[in-house]
Write a protein that holds these residues in place. Structure first.
Motif, PDB file in Angstrom:
ATOM      1  N   TRP A 176     -40.652 -14.260  56.915  1.00 34.46           N
ATOM      2  CA  TRP A 176     -39.828 -14.918  57.928  1.00 34.46           C
ATOM      3  C   TRP A 176     -38.684 -14.024  58.399  1.00 34.46           C
ATOM      4  N   MET A 177     -38.308 -13.042  57.583  1.00 32.60           N
ATOM      5  CA  MET A 177     -37.248 -12.124  57.990  1.00 32.60           C
ATOM      6  C   MET A 177     -37.649 -11.331  59.234  1.00 32.60           C
ATOM      7  N   LEU A 178     -38.954 -11.170  59.452  1.00 28.87           N
ATOM      8  CA  LEU A 178     -39.438 -10.427  60.612  1.00 28.87           C
ATOM      9  C   LEU A 178     -39.205 -11.196  61.905  1.00 28.87           C
ATOM     10  N   ASP A 179     -38.949 -12.513  61.818  1.00 31.11           N
ATOM     11  CA  ASP A 179     -38.704 -13.323  63.009  1.00 31.11           C
ATOM     12  C   ASP A 179     -37.282 -13.170  63.542  1.00 31.11           C
ATOM     13  N   LEU A 180     -36.399 -12.622  62.736  1.00 25.02           N
ATOM     14  CA  LEU A 180     -34.989 -12.556  63.130  1.00 25.02           C
ATOM     15  C   LEU A 180     -34.725 -11.339  64.014  1.00 25.02           C
ATOM     16  N   ALA A 181     -33.755 -11.448  64.879  1.00 25.69           N
ATOM     17  CA  ALA A 181     -33.431 -10.374  65.817  1.00 25.69           C
ATOM     18  C   ALA A 181     -32.749  -9.223  65.085  1.00 25.69           C
ATOM     19  N   HIS A 182     -33.437  -8.081  65.016  1.00 26.32           N
ATOM     20  CA  HIS A 182     -32.866  -6.945  64.306  1.00 26.32           C
ATOM     21  C   HIS A 182     -31.741  -6.282  65.101  1.00 26.32           C
ATOM     22  N   SER A 183     -31.642  -6.605  66.381  1.00 24.23           N
ATOM     23  CA  SER A 183     -30.549  -6.060  67.188  1.00 24.23           C
ATOM     24  C   SER A 183     -29.239  -6.793  66.925  1.00 24.23           C
ATOM     25  N   ARG A 184     -29.324  -7.943  66.221  1.00 24.22           N
ATOM     26  CA  ARG A 184     -28.123  -8.707  65.884  1.00 24.22           C
ATOM     27  C   ARG A 184     -28.158  -9.054  64.398  1.00 24.22           C
ATOM     28  N   PRO A 185     -27.943  -8.069  63.534  1.00 25.95           N
ATOM     29  CA  PRO A 185     -28.005  -8.319  62.092  1.00 25.95           C
ATOM     30  C   PRO A 185     -26.882  -9.235  61.634  1.00 25.95           C
ATOM     31  N   ALA A 186     -27.072  -9.812  60.466  1.00 31.57           N
ATOM     32  CA  ALA A 186     -26.083 -10.747  59.931  1.00 31.57           C
ATOM     33  C   ALA A 186     -24.776 -10.057  59.577  1.00 31.57           C
ATOM     34  N   LEU A 187     -24.828  -8.758  59.252  1.00 30.44           N
ATOM     35  CA  LEU A 187     -23.638  -7.985  58.869  1.00 30.44           C
ATOM     36  C   LEU A 187     -23.006  -8.519  57.584  1.00 30.44           C
ATOM     37  N   GLY A 188     -23.853  -8.943  56.674  1.00 28.64           N
ATOM     38  CA  GLY A 188     -23.356  -9.426  55.397  1.00 28.64           C
ATOM     39  C   GLY A 188     -23.278  -8.320  54.359  1.00 28.64           C
ATOM     40  N   PRO A 189     -22.683  -8.594  53.202  1.00 27.74           N
ATOM     41  CA  PRO A 189     -22.445  -7.561  52.193  1.00 27.74           C
ATOM     42  C   PRO A 189     -23.708  -7.006  51.547  1.00 27.74           C
ATOM     43  N   HIS A 190     -24.738  -7.823  51.367  1.00 26.32           N
ATOM     44  CA  HIS A 190     -25.935  -7.336  50.694  1.00 26.32           C
ATOM     45  C   HIS A 190     -26.743  -6.392  51.586  1.00 26.32           C
ATOM     46  N   GLN A 191     -26.876  -6.745  52.869  1.00 27.58           N
ATOM     47  CA  GLN A 191     -27.559  -5.835  53.773  1.00 27.58           C
ATOM     48  C   GLN A 191     -26.740  -4.551  53.947  1.00 27.58           C
ATOM     49  N   GLN A 192     -25.433  -4.699  53.997  1.00 37.75           N
ATOM     50  CA  GLN A 192     -24.588  -3.513  54.148  1.00 37.75           C
ATOM     51  C   GLN A 192     -24.706  -2.600  52.934  1.00 37.75           C
ATOM     52  N   GLN A 193     -24.839  -3.184  51.748  1.00 38.73           N
ATOM     53  CA  GLN A 193     -25.011  -2.372  50.545  1.00 38.73           C
ATOM     54  C   GLN A 193     -26.327  -1.625  50.584  1.00 38.73           C
ATOM     55  N   ALA A 194     -27.372  -2.284  51.081  1.00 37.73           N
ATOM     56  CA  ALA A 194     -28.664  -1.610  51.226  1.00 37.73           C
ATOM     57  C   ALA A 194     -28.553  -0.457  52.212  1.00 37.73           C
ATOM     58  N   PHE A 195     -27.847  -0.668  53.310  1.00 42.36           N
ATOM     59  CA  PHE A 195     -27.650   0.379  54.316  1.00 42.36           C
ATOM     60  C   PHE A 195     -26.856   1.543  53.731  1.00 42.36           C
ATOM     61  N   GLU A 196     -25.863   1.210  52.931  1.00 40.89           N
ATOM     62  CA  GLU A 196     -25.045   2.256  52.303  1.00 40.89           C
ATOM     63  C   GLU A 196     -25.903   3.119  51.383  1.00 40.89           C
ATOM     64  N   SER A 197     -26.840   2.490  50.676  1.00 40.26           N
ATOM     65  CA  SER A 197     -27.697   3.267  49.789  1.00 40.26           C
ATOM     66  C   SER A 197     -28.637   4.170  50.585  1.00 40.26           C
ATOM     67  N   LEU A 198     -29.052   3.726  51.768  1.00 41.39           N
ATOM     68  CA  LEU A 198     -29.857   4.586  52.636  1.00 41.39           C
ATOM     69  C   LEU A 198     -29.046   5.797  53.079  1.00 41.39           C
ATOM     70  N   LEU A 199     -27.825   5.555  53.520  1.00 43.14           N
ATOM     71  CA  LEU A 199     -26.972   6.671  53.949  1.00 43.14           C
ATOM     72  C   LEU A 199     -26.711   7.630  52.796  1.00 43.14           C
ATOM     73  N   GLY A 200     -26.697   7.097  51.583  1.00 40.16           N
ATOM     74  CA  GLY A 200     -26.487   7.950  50.419  1.00 40.16           C
ATOM     75  C   GLY A 200     -27.595   8.967  50.221  1.00 40.16           C
ATOM     76  N   THR A 201     -28.787   8.689  50.772  1.00 33.35           N
ATOM     77  CA  THR A 201     -29.886   9.654  50.680  1.00 33.35           C
ATOM     78  C   THR A 201     -29.894  10.616  51.860  1.00 33.35           C
ATOM     79  N   LEU A 202     -29.121  10.306  52.902  1.00 30.39           N
ATOM     80  CA  LEU A 202     -29.134  11.120  54.118  1.00 30.39           C
ATOM     81  C   LEU A 202     -27.910  12.018  54.258  1.00 30.39           C
ATOM     82  N   VAL A 203     -26.731  11.429  54.091  1.00 30.65           N
ATOM     83  CA  VAL A 203     -25.490  12.161  54.357  1.00 30.65           C
ATOM     84  C   VAL A 203     -25.335  13.421  53.508  1.00 30.65           C
ATOM     85  N   PRO A 204     -25.671  13.379  52.191  1.00 34.57           N
ATOM     86  CA  PRO A 204     -25.509  14.602  51.390  1.00 34.57           C
ATOM     87  C   PRO A 204     -26.378  15.770  51.855  1.00 34.57           C
TER      88      PRO A 204
END
Length: 253
Positions: free
Chosen positions: A115-143
């Motif tokens: 059901w998560m695929l039904d939600l608009a990815h252009s307007r994310p919830a901007l909550g702490p758990h998704q942000q933490q997941a995003f931060e971990s992605l950046l942790g593999t890229l930025v270094p």
């Protein structure tokens, strides 16, 4: 058009609910809590396979009326934001070793909660758990000292590519409501009838035909061979696409 005062108020309420610290006081009436509502809504969405969860169904699951839910959530959109971010808590906190692993984690999250695929990815919830997941992605890229534009492009693709692969797999699993043999039979029949209807297919579409004639042999991908064909292809293609993105950024001058 600028948002109305009502829209701004709803956004502020949603942000407050998303970012309230764990254990923060919340309304509770006869055992009904915001956490219980989110959990029930998520279970129903998982069962249905889509995000069209009626508030009445949630109320029935919790033994209350749909109207009683409005004490805790402002409406369906707000509830979906809370469900979405709460589900991201399952992503895990262990740092991924690569962008590929991160994408595969997200793929599994989507498959567990389609059901998560039904939600608009252009307007994310901007909550702490998704942000933490995003931060971990950046942790593999930025270094890796990638160009900032490459980081943005890869990060954007790291959200969209797993979603696309998940849709393919969900559709393929739906087609397998009978059996793997039924799905293989469907494809064999279609290919036979295509060959009869368009005997010049290979001559008209030589590039596409060339690809189909050089499919990877069984055992050459990263996904086990006992996984159905379409799902295995979607998983292997996701991994390869992300590897190419990262390799391209690494190869820049």
């Amino acid at each position: 058009m600028a948002p109305s005062d009502t829209e701004r108020g709803a956004a502020a309420r949603t942000m407050q609910l998303l970012w309230s610290p764990p254990g923060a006081p919340s309304p509770s009436t006869a055992g009904l809590t915001l956490e219980a509502i989110i959990d029930a809504a998520t279970v129903i969405a998982d069962e249905r396979g889509d995000a069209a969860v009626p508030l009445r169904a949630i109320g029935d699951r919790l033994g209350c009326t749909a109207m009683a839910l409005y004490t805790y959530v402002g409406g369906k959109a707000e509830l979906l934001d809370l469900m979405h971010d709460r589900t991201y808590a399952q992503f895990g906190t262990a740092p991924p070793v690569s962008v590929v692993e991160w994408c595969e984690r997200l793929l599994e999250l989507y498959l567990a909660h389609p059901w998560m695929l039904d939600l608009a990815h252009s307007r994310p919830a901007l909550g702490p758990h998704q942000q933490q997941a995003f931060e971990s992605l950046l942790g593999t890229l930025v270094p890796n000292s990638f160009d900032r534009r490459d980081v943005v492009a890869i990060a954007s693709s790291a959200f969209s590519l797993p979603a696309s692969a998940a849709r393919t797999i969900v559709d393929a699993r739906g087609a397998l409501s009978g059996s793997v043999e039924d799905n293989e039979l469907w494809w064999n029949e279609r290919m036979d009838t295509l060959a009869a209807a368009a005997p010049d297919f290979a001559a008209r579409f030589p590039l596409a035909s060339g690809l189909s004639q050089h499919q990877p042999a069984a055992g050459t991908g990263t996904t086990p061979d006992d996984v159905p064909t379409l799902e295995r292809a979607a998983r292997d293609n996701l991994r390869r696409a992300v590897e190419l993105l990262v390799a391209g950024a690494s190869g820049r001058d």
